[in-house]
Design an enzyme around this catalytic site. Structure first.
Site, mmCIF file in Angstrom:
data_model
loop_
_atom_site.group_PDB
_atom_site.id
_atom_site.type_symbol
_atom_site.label_atom_id
_atom_site.label_comp_id
_atom_site.label_asym_id
_atom_site.label_seq_id
_atom_site.Cartn_x
_atom_site.Cartn_y
_atom_site.Cartn_z
ATOM 1 N N ASP A 127 -30.901 29.493 30.826
ATOM 2 C CA ASP A 127 -29.694 28.865 30.376
ATOM 3 C C ASP A 127 -28.905 29.498 29.350
ATOM 4 O O ASP A 127 -28.436 28.988 28.648
ATOM 5 C CB ASP A 127 -30.348 27.471 29.828
ATOM 6 C CG ASP A 127 -30.908 26.535 30.779
ATOM 7 O OD1 ASP A 127 -30.684 26.734 32.182
ATOM 8 O OD2 ASP A 127 -31.673 25.828 30.705
ATOM 9 N N LYS B 121 -25.630 32.365 31.971
ATOM 10 C CA LYS B 121 -25.383 33.440 33.078
ATOM 11 C C LYS B 121 -24.066 33.257 34.006
ATOM 12 O O LYS B 121 -23.354 34.160 34.075
ATOM 13 C CB LYS B 121 -26.523 33.679 33.753
ATOM 14 C CG LYS B 121 -27.845 34.328 32.917
ATOM 15 C CD LYS B 121 -28.975 33.964 33.755
ATOM 16 C CE LYS B 121 -29.662 32.945 34.022
ATOM 17 N NZ LYS B 121 -30.183 32.004 33.048
ATOM 18 N N GLY C 201 -29.684 26.245 37.348
ATOM 19 C CA GLY C 201 -28.277 25.519 37.014
ATOM 20 C C GLY C 201 -27.437 26.496 36.496
ATOM 21 O O GLY C 201 -27.781 26.675 35.219
ATOM 22 N N HIS C 202 -26.450 26.945 37.038
ATOM 23 C CA HIS C 202 -25.371 27.788 36.305
ATOM 24 C C HIS C 202 -24.316 27.216 36.329
ATOM 25 O O HIS C 202 -23.536 27.009 37.279
ATOM 26 C CB HIS C 202 -25.209 29.183 37.132
ATOM 27 C CG HIS C 202 -26.783 30.146 37.200
ATOM 28 N ND1 HIS C 202 -26.718 31.197 38.056
ATOM 29 C CD2 HIS C 202 -27.751 29.561 36.653
ATOM 30 C CE1 HIS C 202 -27.899 31.701 37.694
ATOM 31 N NE2 HIS C 202 -28.674 30.818 37.180
ATOM 32 N N GLN D 233 -32.947 32.167 35.877
ATOM 33 C CA GLN D 233 -34.090 31.954 34.783
ATOM 34 C C GLN D 233 -33.819 32.924 33.614
ATOM 35 O O GLN D 233 -32.800 33.380 33.598
ATOM 36 C CB GLN D 233 -35.412 31.874 35.394
ATOM 37 C CG GLN D 233 -35.602 30.700 36.200
ATOM 38 C CD GLN D 233 -35.080 30.845 37.574
ATOM 39 O OE1 GLN D 233 -35.509 31.677 38.381
ATOM 40 N NE2 GLN D 233 -34.448 29.708 38.055
HETATM 41 P P1 GDP Z 1 -27.062 29.680 32.868
HETATM 42 O O1 GDP Z 1 -28.292 28.744 33.472
HETATM 43 O O2 GDP Z 1 -27.573 30.759 32.150
HETATM 44 O O3 GDP Z 1 -26.169 29.837 33.764
HETATM 45 O O4 GDP Z 1 -26.497 28.584 31.727
HETATM 46 P P2 GDP Z 1 -26.520 27.139 31.901
HETATM 47 O O5 GDP Z 1 -25.316 26.743 32.547
HETATM 48 O O6 GDP Z 1 -27.608 26.391 32.269
HETATM 49 O O7 GDP Z 1 -26.258 26.632 30.294
HETATM 50 C C1 GDP Z 1 -25.397 27.075 29.566
HETATM 51 C C2 GDP Z 1 -24.751 26.036 29.076
HETATM 52 O O8 GDP Z 1 -23.912 26.404 28.054
HETATM 53 C C3 GDP Z 1 -23.615 25.548 30.023
HETATM 54 O O9 GDP Z 1 -23.443 23.945 29.585
HETATM 55 C C4 GDP Z 1 -22.160 26.387 29.560
HETATM 56 O O10 GDP Z 1 -21.015 25.611 29.970
HETATM 57 C C5 GDP Z 1 -22.357 26.369 28.099
HETATM 58 N N1 GDP Z 1 -21.787 27.615 27.440
HETATM 59 C C6 GDP Z 1 -21.762 28.737 27.786
HETATM 60 N N2 GDP Z 1 -21.452 29.668 26.957
HETATM 61 C C7 GDP Z 1 -21.368 28.903 25.740
HETATM 62 C C8 GDP Z 1 -20.567 29.418 24.716
HETATM 63 O O11 GDP Z 1 -20.238 30.391 24.192
HETATM 64 N N3 GDP Z 1 -20.306 28.194 23.709
HETATM 65 C C9 GDP Z 1 -20.766 26.997 24.221
HETATM 66 N N4 GDP Z 1 -20.565 26.164 23.288
HETATM 67 N N5 GDP Z 1 -21.215 26.625 25.447
HETATM 68 C C10 GDP Z 1 -21.581 27.575 26.193
HETATM 69 P P1 IMO Z 2 -31.393 29.073 34.823
HETATM 70 O O1 IMO Z 2 -31.138 29.993 36.048
HETATM 71 C C1 IMO Z 2 -34.201 26.913 32.269
HETATM 72 C C2 IMO Z 2 -38.280 26.607 33.625
HETATM 73 C C3 IMO Z 2 -38.685 25.094 33.866
HETATM 74 C C4 IMO Z 2 -40.167 25.364 33.742
HETATM 75 C C5 IMO Z 2 -40.618 26.699 34.537
HETATM 76 C C6 IMO Z 2 -40.956 26.424 35.709
HETATM 77 O O2 IMO Z 2 -30.498 27.840 34.940
HETATM 78 O O3 IMO Z 2 -31.297 29.865 33.475
HETATM 79 P P2 IMO Z 2 -40.192 26.181 38.159
HETATM 80 O O4 IMO Z 2 -39.356 24.902 38.637
HETATM 81 O O5 IMO Z 2 -39.263 27.379 38.158
HETATM 82 O O6 IMO Z 2 -41.310 26.187 38.807
HETATM 83 O O7 IMO Z 2 -40.072 25.789 36.651
HETATM 84 O O8 IMO Z 2 -39.277 27.396 33.983
HETATM 85 N N1 IMO Z 2 -37.016 26.884 34.432
HETATM 86 C C7 IMO Z 2 -35.920 27.115 33.931
HETATM 87 N N2 IMO Z 2 -35.305 26.883 32.599
HETATM 88 N N3 IMO Z 2 -33.365 27.751 33.018
HETATM 89 C C8 IMO Z 2 -33.556 27.841 34.300
HETATM 90 O O9 IMO Z 2 -32.833 28.519 35.199
HETATM 91 C C9 IMO Z 2 -34.950 27.673 34.846
HETATM 92 N N4 IMO Z 2 -35.612 27.367 36.022
HETATM 93 C C10 IMO Z 2 -36.922 27.167 35.798
HETATM 94 O O10 IMO Z 2 -38.135 24.348 33.224
HETATM 95 O O11 IMO Z 2 -40.411 25.291 32.307
HETATM 96 MG MG MG Z 3 -29.235 26.893 33.693
#
Ligand code: GDP
Ligand code: IMO
Ligand code: MG
Length: 422
Positions: A13, A16, A40-41, A224
């Site tokens: 998270d 990416k 979840g991207h 991840q």
């Molecule tokens: P990913 O899994 O690495 O793609 O990241 P996620 O989408 O799960 O989580 C990142 C969260 O932070 C999302 O809700 C994005 O919209 C938000 N986000 C990304 N970059 C920034 C930033 O620079 N500032 C803020 N405030 N939010 C951001």
């Molecule tokens: P993105 O790509 C954050 C965590 C789960 C759990 C562990 C194992 O959005 O960054 P799993 O379902 O893979 O067997 O869970 O890994 N986890 C993540 N945490 N971002 C993710 O993906 C994750 N994918 C799995 O919360 O701790």
């Molecule tokens: Mg994510």
């Protein structure tokens, strides 16, 4: 031509999805190499927020092709929902999206087995996303899995039934209270398989070699984060794939000598979802403040993310494991207004000061912090590096010096436009 990688350096998270979307215009192909719908991207542009789970984050750009590689595990049911969410955008998926025949399928019973295994673990559960990731990779390495290409072969239903029956037996053996209606789940699954078949299945490694031979540029999108890597993460509280750079080689068939840049993404602080050690976790008002301002809720499960200060010891380790060539710092805007900002530079490990990431983070590790003065100004509308506040720049410079890798992008908000190229 060469391939660049983009991957998370923490526990996922990091942002990416946002950065892949920002970078896509420079690439011909965006390819996911591991993980599945546990990811979840999030991408945000034109006032709309999109969350992708299996589909690469380059899908909204007109020209780029998007590939789901052999290292990915696909749940057809979630994939079908993702396609449905994309319908309003009239993307020509037949010409833009490709799936590797060698990617493995997540069956309904993989999901059930994930749930049963977490129930059986009780308090020591992994905190999995319950998407069936662990059981699917177990079947892959156990040589029992069903691959996307198998559904083009006549007897695949026999294979399916045999594996599904075996899973049900395993669930029974776990003796947990798990209620389920398999016929209902299977109805949904086989309907979704039909939808999956509308997308082109390809021999993705050959597709990649052809494009590389033709001078095309590829960006491999990680899911991840490095601390969730099956080998180098905080085992057993990890996911079941190699989330680090080497995973792109096996998950797409990319030869190591074709990799050029490795973009490592990190947040200006740290978050983690699910169970497992997290030395810099904050249980006080600062942790709550970061969670609130940063809107730290899982994009896949909606669970609140645990929040804490940046852990430089872990980050240095992740930079090494991946061979990061360029860093990207996300969500610095969330820390605006904090009087002091802390970074963990060492651990106190049962009385010993250590500056390396130890075998287990579960010992009595107490972070040793370096403190920085914060910055008052809202930085979310700044679009030039030189306009960032001095204290923010001091923080950036300190991190670059410590990590010995330049920070090439600073993200100051979720929108595509809130991105400063340094
Ligand atoms: P990913 O899994 O690495 O793609 O990241 P996620 O989408 O799960 O989580 C990142 C969260 O932070 C999302 O809700 C994005 O919209 C938000 N986000 C990304 N970059 C920034 C930033 O620079 N500032 C803020 N405030 N939010 C951001
Ligand atoms: P993105 O790509 C954050 C965590 C789960 C759990 C562990 C194992 O959005 O960054 P799993 O379902 O893979 O067997 O869970 O890994 N986890 C993540 N945490 N971002 C993710 O993906 C994750 N994918 C799995 O919360 O701790
Ligand atoms: Mg994510």
């Amino acid at each position: 031509m060469t391939v660049d990688l983009l991957l998370g350096l923490q526990w996922g998270d990091e942002g990416k999805g946002k950065i892949v979307d920002v970078l896509t215009k420079k690439y011909d192909i965006i390819a996911r190499f591991q993980g599945g719908p546990n990811a979840g991207h999030t991408l945000e542009f034109d006032g709309i927020k999109h969350v992708l789970h299996t589909i690469p984050s380059g899908i909204f750009h007109e020209k780029s092709l998007n590939l789901i590689g052999n290292g990915v595990v696909i749940d057809p049911v979630i994939f079908e929902k993702e396609l449905k969410n994309l319908e309003p955008y009239k993307i020509n998926l037949e010409s833009k999206l490709f799936i590797s025949r060698k990617a493995h399928l997540i069956l309904p019973t993989h999901r059930l087995l994930d749930a049963a295994s977490e129930l059986a673990k009780g308090k020591s559960k992994i905190g999995s996303t319950l998407k069936g990731i662990g059981p699917t990779y177990m079947d892959k390495t156990g040589r029992n899995g069903i691959r996307v290409g198998d559904i083009e072969i006549k007897n695949w239903l026999e294979k399916y039934r045999k594996l599904s029956d075996k899973h049900e037996q395993l669930i029974k053996n776990l003796r947990v209270d798990l209620q389920y209606n398999l016929p209902e789940l299977e109805k949904e699954f086989f309907k979704a398989i039909k939808t999956l078949q509308k997308i082109k299945f390809i021999d993705s490694e050959l597709f990649i070699y052809n494009h590389l031979d033709n001078g095309k540029k590829i960006l491999a999108e990680g899911a991840q984060g490095s601390l969730l890597d099956i080998d180098f993460g905080t085992y057993p509280f990890v996911t079941s794939s190699n989330t680090t750079a080497a995973g792109a080689c096996t998950g797409l068939g990319i030869p190591p000598n074709k990799i050029k840049d490795v973009f490592g993404i990190f947040k200006a602080y740290t978050t983690r979802v699910g169970s497992g050690p997290f030395p810099t976790e904050l249980f006080d008002e600062f942790g709550k403040k970061i969670a609130k301002i940063g809107n730290e809720f899982g994009a896949t499960t909606g669970r609140p993310r645990r929040c804490g200060w940046l852990d430089l010891v872990a980050l240095k380790y992740a930079v090494k494991v991946n061979g990061v060539t360029k860093l990207m710092m996300m969500k610095g805007d969330v820390l605006s207004g904090f009087k002091k900002i802390k970074v963990c530079v060492k651990y106190n490990n049962d009385g010993d000061e250590i500056s390396h990431y130890p075998f287990s983070l579960e010992n009595n590790l107490i972070p040793i912090y370096k403190e920085f003065d914060g910055w008052k100004d809202d930085i979310s509308k700044i679009n030039k590096f030189e306009n960032l506040p001095k204290n923010f720049l001091d923080y950036v410079k300190f991190l670059e010096n410590e990590l010995k890798v330049p920070i090439s992008i600073i993200s100051v908000g979720p929108d595509r436009k809130q991105t400063i190229i340094c």
